[in-house]
Design an enzyme around this catalytic site. Structure first.
Site, mmCIF file in Angstrom:
data_model
loop_
_atom_site.group_PDB
_atom_site.id
_atom_site.type_symbol
_atom_site.label_atom_id
_atom_site.label_comp_id
_atom_site.label_asym_id
_atom_site.label_seq_id
_atom_site.Cartn_x
_atom_site.Cartn_y
_atom_site.Cartn_z
ATOM 1 N N ASP A 188 0.821 -1.215 0.000
ATOM 2 C CA ASP A 188 0.000 0.000 0.000
ATOM 3 C C ASP A 188 0.858 1.271 0.000
ATOM 4 O OD1 ASP A 188 -2.456 -1.344 -0.012
ATOM 5 O OD2 ASP A 188 -2.382 -1.623 2.165
ATOM 6 N N HIS A 221 0.322 -7.656 -1.406
ATOM 7 C CA HIS A 221 -0.969 -8.330 -1.521
ATOM 8 C C HIS A 221 -1.621 -8.019 -2.856
ATOM 9 C CE1 HIS A 221 -1.727 -4.408 0.332
ATOM 10 N NE2 HIS A 221 -2.945 -4.460 -0.158
HETATM 11 C C1 SIN Z 1 -6.147 -3.247 -0.743
HETATM 12 O O1 SIN Z 1 -6.013 -2.696 0.338
HETATM 13 O O2 SIN Z 1 -5.270 -3.226 -1.572
HETATM 14 C C2 SIN Z 1 -7.435 -4.007 -1.001
HETATM 15 C C3 SIN Z 1 -7.332 -5.390 -0.484
HETATM 16 C C4 SIN Z 1 -8.612 -6.144 -0.649
HETATM 17 O O3 SIN Z 1 -9.621 -5.570 -1.084
HETATM 18 O O4 SIN Z 1 -8.632 -7.331 -0.328
#
Ligand code: SIN
Length: 288
Positions: free
Chosen positions: A104, A250
């Site tokens: 992020d 992520h």
């Molecule tokens: C994100 O914070 O990048 C979104 C993650 C998600 O929606 O699972």
């Protein structure tokens, strides 16, 4: 690791754990906080299922780990809570936020240490999982000569291609966040080295030709995506995930259109990344 205040079960051998035996709606005691913090350092992402939180309780939990950041590009949708970023998809969505590997807001000079996403609506018949990947493991899996070369490099992380909304700093100037960070970051708590480049924000490696930078970045980003570094989180209504942006990436999977998924994210402030050779604490290029 032994825990007394929580129960911790791995989601995969390399990253992620499910944490039970705790109600996050109540203020954390010191031992609970310490054990959650220890578990986060050990597993990089923690999943707390079946929580029932008000926005104030979600923010209070997140605040134990650091000061919430206000996302420069997010619409302020929750009255009195500028720190909440709404994560929403429904039948009108063509894309969703986070549908690419990223850490992020790594384009900030001081990128967030972590994020706490609380999901209250999930697709009815599975879907909407999030993948997480361990960047210590990714770094350690590279060959020694490549690891050594990377320790001397920095990279540009840019928000220019990511954020569609124009946003403005406190003086009213238009700002495109961009920062230079070490390619190998030393985690400020564990002292371990991890890879700190991601597909979402990292645009070039400093000091290399375009061909060298593009090729090296392509190799690293492909390497980071290896399934052996990952876990896959299946949410469930009322699930809260807390992750460490310094050593994990992520990827939100958008496989559930036209169904709804809804959550609130608090992004938790962090420090300027530093590398093993103390090359450069992140220098904000602050392009205007
Ligand atoms: C994100 O914070 O990048 C979104 C993650 C998600 O929606 O699972």
């Amino acid at each position: 690791m032994q825990y007394e205040a929580i129960r911790v079960r791995r989601l995969s051998p390399v990253i992620g754990a499910r944490v039970e035996g705790i109600d996050l709606a109540r203020p954390l005691g010191n031992q609970q906080f310490q054990e959650i913090h220890d578990a986060l350092m050990a597993h990089l992402v923690l999943f707390f299922p079946d929580q029932r939180l008000t926005t104030d309780q979600h923010v209070a939990f997140s605040r134990r780990f650091g000061k919430p950041m206000i996302h420069p590009a997010a619409k302020q949708e929750i009255e009195g809570h500028p720190e909440i970023r709404v994560v929403r998809a429904d039948e009108n969505s063509k894309i969703v936020a986070g549908d690419a590997w990223h850490s992020d807001m790594s384009c900030e000079a001081n990128p967030p240490m972590g994020s706490a996403l609380y999901v209250t609506e999930v697709p009815p018949d599975s879907g909407g999982d999030t993948l997480f990947a361990n960047m210590y493991a990714a770094f350690e899996a590279l060959s020694p000569p490549v690891r050594d070369m990377l320790r001397g490099l920095t990279a540009i992380h840019s928000g220019a291609h990511v954020y569609s909304n124009a946003f403005y700093d406190k003086d009213g100037e238009k700002r495109i966040p961009q920062a230079e960070h070490p390619v190998v970051r030393v985690h400020p708590v564990t002292g371990r080295e991890c890879l700190f480049v991601n597909a979402g924000f990292t645009t070039r490696i400093v000091g290399l030709t375009k061909l060298e930078s593009d090729s090296l970045l392509a190799m690293l980003l492909r390497h980071c995506e290896a399934p052996a570094f990952q876990c896959r989180l299946q949410w469930g209504e009322g699930g809260l995930a807390l992750w460490d942006n310094r050593c994990a990436q992520h990827h939100a999977i958008f496989d559930y259109w036209p169904h709804r998924r809804y959550g609130h994210r608090v992004t938790i402030g962090g420090d300027a990344p530093f590398g093993p050779r103390r090359l450069s604490p992140a220098r904000s290029r602050g392009a205007r």
